[in-house]
Design an enzyme around this catalytic site. Structure first.
Site, PDB file in Angstrom:
ATOM      1  N   GLN A 191       3.269   9.983   0.675  1.00  0.00           N
ATOM      2  CA  GLN A 191       4.698   9.054   0.894  1.00  0.00           C
ATOM      3  C   GLN A 191       5.684   9.564  -0.225  1.00  0.00           C
ATOM      4  OE1 GLN A 191       2.629   5.277   1.971  1.00  0.00           O
ATOM      5  NE2 GLN A 191       4.713   5.123   3.387  1.00  0.00           N
ATOM      6  N   CYS A 237       5.731  -0.349   7.515  1.00  0.00           N
ATOM      7  CA  CYS A 237       5.338   1.010   6.740  1.00  0.00           C
ATOM      8  C   CYS A 237       6.601   1.573   5.780  1.00  0.00           C
ATOM      9  CB  CYS A 237       5.125   2.182   7.367  1.00  0.00           C
ATOM     10  SG  CYS A 237       4.766   3.540   6.522  1.00  0.00           S
ATOM     11  N   LEU A 238       6.535   1.856   4.511  1.00  0.00           N
ATOM     12  CA  LEU A 238       7.513   1.933   3.642  1.00  0.00           C
ATOM     13  C   LEU A 238       8.214   3.316   4.240  1.00  0.00           C
ATOM     14  CD1 LEU A 238       6.349   1.040   0.228  1.00  0.00           C
ATOM     15  CD2 LEU A 238       7.655  -0.332   1.717  1.00  0.00           C
ATOM     16  N   HIS A 264      -4.294   2.087   7.447  1.00  0.00           N
ATOM     17  CA  HIS A 264      -2.903   2.748   7.473  1.00  0.00           C
ATOM     18  C   HIS A 264      -2.948   4.020   6.293  1.00  0.00           C
ATOM     19  CE1 HIS A 264       1.413   1.692   7.744  1.00  0.00           C
ATOM     20  NE2 HIS A 264       1.345   2.644   6.742  1.00  0.00           N
ATOM     21  N   GLU A 265      -3.310   3.570   5.233  1.00  0.00           N
ATOM     22  CA  GLU A 265      -3.109   4.734   4.065  1.00  0.00           C
ATOM     23  C   GLU A 265      -4.060   5.801   4.294  1.00  0.00           C
ATOM     24  OE1 GLU A 265      -0.219   3.942   2.557  1.00  0.00           O
ATOM     25  OE2 GLU A 265      -0.359   1.748   2.863  1.00  0.00           O
ATOM     26  N   GLY A 324       0.788  -1.067  -0.117  1.00  0.00           N
ATOM     27  CA  GLY A 324       0.038   0.003   0.053  1.00  0.00           C
ATOM     28  C   GLY A 324       0.670   1.253   0.020  1.00  0.00           C
ATOM     29  N   HIS A 342      -2.250   8.115   6.700  1.00  0.00           N
ATOM     30  CA  HIS A 342      -1.138   8.785   5.983  1.00  0.00           C
ATOM     31  C   HIS A 342      -1.722   9.969   5.456  1.00  0.00           C
ATOM     32  CE1 HIS A 342       2.607   6.779   5.858  1.00  0.00           C
ATOM     33  NE2 HIS A 342       2.118   5.514   5.631  1.00  0.00           N
TER      34      HIS A 342
HETATM   35 NI    NI Z   1       2.730   3.459   5.427  1.00  0.00          NI
END
Ligand code: NI
Length: 153
Positions: free
Chosen positions: A48, A85-86, A127-128, A43, A131
């Site tokens: 990000q 998370c990236l 989660h997204e 995701g 963000h």
């Molecule tokens: Ni994330």
């Protein structure tokens, strides 16, 4: 294109609603999938990669999914699961989230979509969407875990 990591102020900003489906937006979506795949993510939110627009992409479903202006309209149940998370490379934390959600928004071509989701895909969407509101996993960790993780950041 580089993924913004924890400490980058853009991750704390609230993304703007998308008002028009433009070629630029389509290019953004394409870039987001590319970056997500390059980094083995499931995701990604536009913030990000430094774009403050309300767009998320995910591969947590049977097919690639884009949601523009995503909104979670219903939440049910609770589940704690390990999440990464990236923007926090190498970190995993136990995060409590709703188990089932109903989400709505627009698809890639501006069509309205509504989804009832459970389990991992529901977690990814939550989660997204976090963000897009400037909320990060570190904000949702239990205090003990947050302390451990802070020593690694
Ligand atoms: Ni994330």
């Amino acid at each position: 294109m580089k993924i913004r990591t924890y400490g980058d102020p853009v991750l704390r900003r609230k993304a703007q609603m998308v008002t028009e489906i433009t070629d630029e937006l389509k290019k953004l979506i394409k870039d987001m999938f590319e970056v997500m795949h390059q980094n083995d993510g499931i995701g990604l939110a536009a913030t990000q990669i430094g774009v403050e627009q309300r767009v998320i992409v995910t591969d947590a479903f049977d097919m690639p999914l884009v949601i523009i202006n995503p909104e979670i309209v219903m939440r049910g149940g609770e589940e704690i699961a390990e999440e990464g998370c990236l923007s926090f490379p190498g970190i995993k934390a136990s995060i409590k989230r709703a188990k089932d959600i109903m989400a709505k928004g627009l698809g890639e071509n501006g069509e309205e979509i509504k989804l009832e989701v459970t389990g991992i895909p529901a977690r990814v969407i939550q989660h997204e969407v976090d963000h897009l509101n400037g909320i990060l996993i570190v904000d949702r960790m239990i205090p003990a875990e947050r302390d451990t993780v802070k020593t690694l950041l």
